[in-house]
Design a protein around this motif. Structure first.
Motif, PDB file in Angstrom:
ATOM      1  N   THR A  53     -42.369  94.878  -5.507  1.00 22.84           N
ATOM      2  CA  THR A  53     -40.869  95.292  -5.082  1.00 22.84           C
ATOM      3  C   THR A  53     -40.597  95.925  -3.996  1.00 22.84           C
ATOM      4  N   PHE A  54     -41.575  96.936  -3.874  1.00 19.22           N
ATOM      5  CA  PHE A  54     -41.383  97.962  -2.950  1.00 19.22           C
ATOM      6  C   PHE A  54     -42.718  98.032  -1.885  1.00 19.22           C
ATOM      7  N   ILE A  55     -42.619  98.360  -0.735  1.00 12.52           N
ATOM      8  CA  ILE A  55     -43.959  98.663   0.137  1.00 12.52           C
ATOM      9  C   ILE A  55     -43.666 100.187   0.395  1.00 12.52           C
ATOM     10  N   ASP A  56     -44.859 100.797   0.204  1.00 11.54           N
ATOM     11  CA  ASP A  56     -44.810 102.204   0.670  1.00 11.54           C
ATOM     12  C   ASP A  56     -45.523 102.412   1.992  1.00 11.54           C
ATOM     13  N   LEU A  57     -45.126 103.011   3.001  1.00  7.48           N
ATOM     14  CA  LEU A  57     -45.783 103.117   4.004  1.00  7.48           C
ATOM     15  C   LEU A  57     -46.214 104.495   4.562  1.00  7.48           C
ATOM     16  N   GLY A  58     -47.202 104.815   4.847  1.00  7.58           N
ATOM     17  CA  GLY A  58     -47.604 106.286   5.100  1.00  7.58           C
ATOM     18  C   GLY A  58     -48.501 106.457   6.402  1.00  7.58           C
ATOM     19  N   SER A  95     -40.583 101.891   1.405  1.00 10.11           N
ATOM     20  CA  SER A  95     -40.677 103.391   0.963  1.00 10.11           C
ATOM     21  C   SER A  95     -41.425 104.070   2.033  1.00 10.11           C
ATOM     22  N   ILE A  96     -40.977 105.202   2.422  1.00  5.43           N
ATOM     23  CA  ILE A  96     -41.721 106.112   3.423  1.00  5.43           C
ATOM     24  C   ILE A  96     -42.218 107.140   3.012  1.00  5.43           C
ATOM     25  N   ASP A  97     -43.556 107.237   2.931  1.00  2.00           N
ATOM     26  CA  ASP A  97     -44.338 108.287   2.341  1.00  2.00           C
ATOM     27  C   ASP A  97     -44.557 109.542   3.580  1.00  2.00           C
TER      28      ASP A  97
END
Length: 276
Positions: A53-58, A95-97
């Motif tokens: 559902t979400f992709i978390d980029l770090g 999502s931004i980590d």
């Protein structure tokens, strides 16, 4: 239980999966794996197709003793990738980590939907106000110190009570600023010993008293591979076991490297209907 992402209400009554995209060369599991835009887009496509559902980029590794990355370098790593992903997958919820308010601001302006802050605003005094101004969901995690110092700060009077108190303070401040959609991450592996990680997981249902969605991030972490005397690459089975337990104890979001397997955990636990 819902959160508002770019005008879309995401229903968390059924747990969701957040796929991890590391843009760093030194992350503990997949650092440097995605070296070019094509590889990154293929990885994102696979995660979305597998049910993320979400992709978390770090773009700043938060592993213990991680190297410092300047704000400019973090922005240079992450902003072009946000734009590239959304050009190919315009409906993706990114999502931004980051713990930096300027990175958060520019990332949301570039089209991201959520801010995921390992420090709950403690490493940048402007972060909470920034999130409030941006009107986006905010993931606040429990951590002490910084990635370089956190593993020297593992002494607690009472682990769960101390973390609950930490969140009560951070939530009160966030509420006064007008942040509405908040997700809680107890921070497995951050300022916690191996034994404390398992104590935290064993008692994770106690965090339901906060009445905020709960995120669990145990994917391939040292609490698995050190306990089993294996490597992170061998820790998928252990990850699935702990993800299943986290779901049974109330997790609403699983943050993972392996989306397909996490989605299967959600489906099977939902079928059993045995969550606490």
């Amino acid at each position: 239980m819902t959160i508002n992402c770019k005008g879309n209400l995401i229903d968390l009554s059924t747990p969701k999966v957040m796929g991890i995209l590391n843009l760093t060369p030194d992350s503990f599991f997949d650092g440097g794996k995605h070296k070019n835009e094509k590889d990154i887009l293929n990885h994102v496509e696979n995660m979305l197709n597998n049910g993320a559902t979400f992709i978390d980029l770090g773009a700043y590794s938060s592993r213990p003793n991680a190297d410092h990355v300047s704000e400019t370098e973090e922005l240079n790593r992450i902003i072009p990738i946000i734009k590239s992903i959304l050009k190919s997958f315009p409906e993706a919820l990114l999502s931004i980590d980051t713990f930096r308010s300027e990175v958060a601001k520019q990332s949301i302006e570039a089209g991201a939907a959520i801010i995921n802050d390992i420090s709950a605003g403690k490493l940048d005094e402007n972060m909470l106000q920034c999130v409030a101004d941006l009107h986006v969901p905010y993931i606040m995690m429990h951590m002490r110190g910084t990635p370089k110092t956190m593993q020297q700060q593992t002494t607690y009077n009472d682990l769960v009570k101390d973390i609950l108190f930490y969140f009560s303070e951070r939530l009160a401040l966030a509420k006064t600023l007008g942040i509405k959609d908040i997700i809680i991450d107890p921070g497995f592996g951050f300022a916690k010993t191996l034994e404390q990680n398992y104590e935290l997981l064993n008692k994770m249902e106690l965090f339901k008293m906060i009445e905020k969605p709960l995120l669990a991030g145990v994917s391939r972490k040292s609490m698995i591979y050190k306990k089993l005397n294996i490597t992170p690459k061998e820790a998928l089975n252990g990850t699935s076991v702990l993800n299943t337990i986290a779901l049974q104890k109330g997790a609403k979001i699983l943050r993972v490297h392996d989306v397909k397997e996490a989605v299967e955990c959600v489906k099977l636990v939902e079928a059993l209907d045995v969550r606490c």
